[in-house]
Write a protein that holds these residues in place. Structure first.
Motif, PDB file in Angstrom:
ATOM      1  N   LEU A 123       0.835  -1.198   0.000  1.00 19.20           N
ATOM      2  CA  LEU A 123       0.000   0.000   0.000  1.00 19.20           C
ATOM      3  C   LEU A 123       0.872   1.252   0.000  1.00 19.20           C
ATOM      4  O   LEU A 123       1.804   1.375   0.795  1.00 19.20           O
ATOM      5  N   THR A 124       0.562   2.212  -0.903  1.00 19.34           N
ATOM      6  CA  THR A 124       1.298   3.481  -0.940  1.00 19.34           C
ATOM      7  C   THR A 124       0.402   4.683  -0.630  1.00 19.34           C
ATOM      8  O   THR A 124       0.875   5.681  -0.098  1.00 19.34           O
ATOM      9  N   ASN A 125      -0.878   4.595  -0.970  1.00 25.78           N
ATOM     10  CA  ASN A 125      -1.813   5.680  -0.666  1.00 25.78           C
ATOM     11  C   ASN A 125      -3.173   5.088  -0.310  1.00 25.78           C
ATOM     12  O   ASN A 125      -3.601   4.098  -0.915  1.00 25.78           O
ATOM     13  N   PHE A 126      -3.846   5.733   0.643  1.00 29.50           N
ATOM     14  CA  PHE A 126      -5.170   5.280   1.052  1.00 29.50           C
ATOM     15  C   PHE A 126      -5.972   6.494   1.500  1.00 29.50           C
ATOM     16  O   PHE A 126      -5.461   7.353   2.221  1.00 29.50           O
ATOM     17  N   SER A 127      -7.217   6.575   1.080  1.00 35.28           N
ATOM     18  CA  SER A 127      -8.090   7.657   1.548  1.00 35.28           C
ATOM     19  C   SER A 127      -9.519   7.147   1.616  1.00 35.28           C
ATOM     20  O   SER A 127      -9.927   6.266   0.843  1.00 35.28           O
ATOM     21  N   ILE A 128     -10.280   7.693   2.565  1.00 35.47           N
ATOM     22  CA  ILE A 128     -11.678   7.311   2.723  1.00 35.47           C
ATOM     23  C   ILE A 128     -12.451   8.508   3.249  1.00 35.47           C
ATOM     24  O   ILE A 128     -11.929   9.315   4.036  1.00 35.47           O
ATOM     25  N   ASP A 139     -25.157  17.769   9.159  1.00 43.12           N
ATOM     26  CA  ASP A 139     -24.166  17.205   8.239  1.00 43.12           C
ATOM     27  C   ASP A 139     -22.941  16.777   9.035  1.00 43.12           C
ATOM     28  O   ASP A 139     -22.368  17.573   9.796  1.00 43.12           O
ATOM     29  N   LEU A 140     -22.523  15.511   8.826  1.00 36.79           N
ATOM     30  CA  LEU A 140     -21.327  14.983   9.471  1.00 36.79           C
ATOM     31  C   LEU A 140     -20.460  14.321   8.417  1.00 36.79           C
ATOM     32  O   LEU A 140     -20.952  13.514   7.615  1.00 36.79           O
ATOM     33  N   THR A 141     -19.175  14.656   8.392  1.00 36.72           N
ATOM     34  CA  THR A 141     -18.247  14.081   7.421  1.00 36.72           C
ATOM     35  C   THR A 141     -16.934  13.738   8.122  1.00 36.72           C
ATOM     36  O   THR A 141     -16.391  14.544   8.883  1.00 36.72           O
ATOM     37  N   TRP A 142     -16.444  12.522   7.838  1.00 35.60           N
ATOM     38  CA  TRP A 142     -15.143  12.089   8.353  1.00 35.60           C
ATOM     39  C   TRP A 142     -14.231  11.800   7.177  1.00 35.60           C
ATOM     40  O   TRP A 142     -14.605  11.073   6.247  1.00 35.60           O
ATOM     41  N   ASN A 143     -13.041  12.387   7.192  1.00 33.56           N
ATOM     42  CA  ASN A 143     -12.039  12.169   6.149  1.00 33.56           C
ATOM     43  C   ASN A 143     -10.781  11.587   6.776  1.00 33.56           C
ATOM     44  O   ASN A 143     -10.351  12.022   7.848  1.00 33.56           O
ATOM     45  N   PHE A 144     -10.189  10.628   6.064  1.00 31.33           N
ATOM     46  CA  PHE A 144      -8.918  10.070   6.497  1.00 31.33           C
ATOM     47  C   PHE A 144      -8.075   9.779   5.265  1.00 31.33           C
ATOM     48  O   PHE A 144      -8.577   9.251   4.268  1.00 31.33           O
ATOM     49  N   SER A 145      -6.790  10.131   5.314  1.00 33.60           N
ATOM     50  CA  SER A 145      -5.882   9.814   4.216  1.00 33.60           C
ATOM     51  C   SER A 145      -4.519   9.453   4.781  1.00 33.60           C
ATOM     52  O   SER A 145      -4.106   9.983   5.830  1.00 33.60           O
ATOM     53  N   GLN A 146      -3.846   8.547   4.083  1.00 30.72           N
ATOM     54  CA  GLN A 146      -2.504   8.125   4.493  1.00 30.72           C
ATOM     55  C   GLN A 146      -1.653   7.907   3.257  1.00 30.72           C
ATOM     56  O   GLN A 146      -2.076   7.264   2.303  1.00 30.72           O
ATOM     57  N   SER A 147      -0.450   8.493   3.267  1.00 33.22           N
ATOM     58  CA  SER A 147       0.501   8.339   2.170  1.00 33.22           C
ATOM     59  C   SER A 147       1.771   7.728   2.724  1.00 33.22           C
ATOM     60  O   SER A 147       2.279   8.165   3.757  1.00 33.22           O
ATOM     61  N   GLN A 148       2.298   6.698   2.024  1.00 32.13           N
ATOM     62  CA  GLN A 148       3.512   6.029   2.492  1.00 32.13           C
ATOM     63  C   GLN A 148       4.315   5.502   1.311  1.00 32.13           C
ATOM     64  O   GLN A 148       4.516   4.302   1.163  1.00 32.13           O
ATOM     65  N   GLN A 149       4.764   6.428   0.456  1.00 34.02           N
ATOM     66  CA  GLN A 149       5.640   6.034  -0.638  1.00 34.02           C
ATOM     67  C   GLN A 149       6.894   5.368  -0.092  1.00 34.02           C
ATOM     68  O   GLN A 149       7.392   4.397  -0.639  1.00 34.02           O
TER      69      GLN A 149
END
Length: 543
Positions: A386-391, A442-452
């Motif tokens: 895994l190098t990038n993940f977002s939800i 309105d409720l929003t949750w953001n998560f992102s992870q980068s690991q090149q």
């Protein structure tokens, strides 16, 4: 020290006829104007003043259109304060998809079209003249003016071959410049000397290829719990692209010199020009595979209408590429994106990318590393890393919409501006109160992870919440905030209280905590033409 601040603004929007429109939005300010006079978060945070005037023209009954633009981008804050980028002007012409071998109306009924009638093309051309003022140090600036003309042609056809759609394509680009650069290495002081060369030259490049796609379905009918059927739609597509190596000397677009370490450095003669040299000049001989998946469900009707209910369960796409011409790392990263919804209450979307190659640390510098031409499946027994993940997970709950006369009076221009703000709104953007919705959450949750680099994980995560409700028929209260989960910090919460006073309106805007605490109380006429008639009380605290 005496100082003066100023702001000059000009706005104009005129439709001469259904095919011609002029939009002008010019602003000129002193660098300290907003910091000394404004109480708006959006204005206090902005670093640029952007001005534009755009004339658009289309020709009815034809695929042709034209755009004329002049623009100015003035930096008013930060290390680059005082820099100016100007477009004087940009003139563009576009021809949408056209089919040159279709003559008049078809006389063959509903049968298949001849192959030559499926050949289409698009064209776009642009003249661009820029003038830039760039900061060298705290007091000195460099001025630079450049111009060019660009032509882009795209040819394709989409004939059907049984269940497959075959699309051959050819893309051609040509750029005209009146100057370029040459670089030479000076061994005496190990510097690179750059010389500007004035001469009219053209940069020409192209790519070509073919793509094929089809579509097929699978249906499962469990006939339990009211589920009448689940359908899986698969849309596979494969494409092949070829482009020669435009860095070769015989094309005349790139030069080379050897630096003090004996390394050969390649540079573009037209890298500094308005359209650049060639975006990806290296040889490409690549194939790419994409598979689209849509899962849908049909359930029995639960009301008297008798119509079945249809839901989209999941939309997911996966893709990967392979470049035959690359020296190493021929496979691209495996990409995956998806979106789904649980009823009308919850939406989920995300994207991921995975690398097939092993990451190795540089033995001479442990802080550095890179992917090497070794497959993970062979080296470590796993397919990819895994190098990038977002939800993103979001929900919107609201009361049933109803008719109301309360609230602000909006013109058509106000509605258009609000739509633009919703697309590009910032953290402190305020919405116009809508009394037709009695309450909303309105409720929003953001998560992102980068690991090149697998050893370094860069994460961001936040929760955004917004609540609005009508206290009475003429009172509207809204509140919003943003919480950074990683840094455990709240962004400045905002509270707005609106009161409809028939021909007048009252607004109370309050930021109770944070670096820039403020409040603003305002009573003004509702009519858009008379909104400058108002009484305002405000306070601003930067502690």
């Amino acid at each position: 020290r005496n100082a003066s601040d100023f702001k000059i603004a000009l706005n104009h929007n005129q439709e001469f006829n259904p095919t011609t429109r002029l939009v002008v939005d010019f602003k000129f300010t002193s660098g300290s104007y907003y910091s000394n006079t404004s109480f708006s978060f959006d204005e206090l945070l902005q670093q640029n003043i952007i001005s534009n005037a755009t004339l658009t023209k289309s020709w009815e009954g034809t695929p042709n259109s034209m755009t004329l633009n002049i623009g100015r981008d003035q930096v008013i804050g930060g290390d680059k304060e005082g820099e100016i980028r100007e477009v004087l002007p940009s003139l563009g012409f576009n021809r949408a998809q056209s089919f040159p071998f279709r003559f008049g109306k078809r006389t063959t009924g509903s049968g298949p079209q001849p192959w030559y009638e499926l050949i289409g093309y698009t064209y776009s051309g642009q003249f661009l003249n820029t003038r830039n003022k760039t900061k060298i140090d705290s007091v000195n600036f460099m001025r630079d003016e450049r111009r060019g003309i660009q032509h882009s042609f795209a040819f394709n056809a989409s004939p059907k071959l049984g269940y497959f759609t075959i699309t051959p394509f050819f893309n051609y680009n040509e750029k005209w410049y009146d100057k370029g650069i040459r670089r030479e290495f000076n061994p005496a002081d190990s510097t690179v000397v750059e010389t500007e060369v004035k001469a009219i030259k053209a940069v020409r490049y192209f790519d070509m290829g073919v793509s094929a796609s089809t579509k097929f379905y699978g249906v499962f009918q469990p006939d339990i719990f009211g589920i009448k059927g689940i359908r899986h739609q698969v849309t596979p597509s494969v494409s092949y692209t070829y482009q020669p190596d435009f860095t070769k000397p015989h094309f005349g677009y790139y030069g080379r010199y050897t630096d003090q370490f004996g390394r050969e450095v390649t540079y573009g003669f037209y890298d500094r020009e308005v359209f650049g040299t060639i975006p990806s000049p290296q040889r490409r001989q690549a194939i790419r595979l994409n598979i689209g998946n849509v899962f849908e469900m049909k359930t029995s009707s639960t009301d008297t209408s008798g119509q079945d209910n249809k839901f989209q369960l999941l939309n997911a796409n996966v893709g990967i590429g392979y470049n035959f011409a690359a020296d190493s790392l021929k496979f691209s990263e495996l990409s995956l994106d998806y979106r789904t919804s649980i009823g009308e209450a919850l939406t989920i979307s995300g994207a991921s990318s995975f690398n097939l190659y092993k990451f190795e640390v540089d033995p001479t510098d442990p802080r550095r590393g890179a992917r090497v031409n070794k497959f993970l499946i062979k080296e470590e027994g796993r397919l990819a890393q895994l190098t990038n993940f977002s939800i993103t997970v979001g929900t919107r709950l609201s009361g049933e919409k109803k008719q109301t006369t309360a609230g602000p009076v909006k013109t058509a221009a106000d509605s258009l501006e609000e739509q633009e703000r919703s697309r590009y709104g910032g953290l402190y953007e305020k919405e116009t109160p809508d009394f037709s919705i009695p309450w909303n959450l309105d409720l929003t949750w953001n998560f992102s992870q980068s690991q090149q680099d697998p050893r370094v994980k860069r994460r961001s995560s936040n929760i955004t919440a917004a609540l609005g409700f009508n206290l009475t028929e003429f009172w509207k209260i809204t509140a919003s905030t943003n919480y950074d989960i990683i840094n455990k910090e709240f962004a400045a919460p905002q509270i707005t209280i609106y009161r409809d006073l028939h021909c007048w309106e009252m607004n109370f805007y309050w930021v109770p905590t944070g670096l820039n605490r403020l409040y603003r109380f305002e009573i003004r006429l509702k009519a858009p033409q008379l909104q400058d008639i108002k009484v305002t009380k405000r306070s601003f605290d930067t502690r």
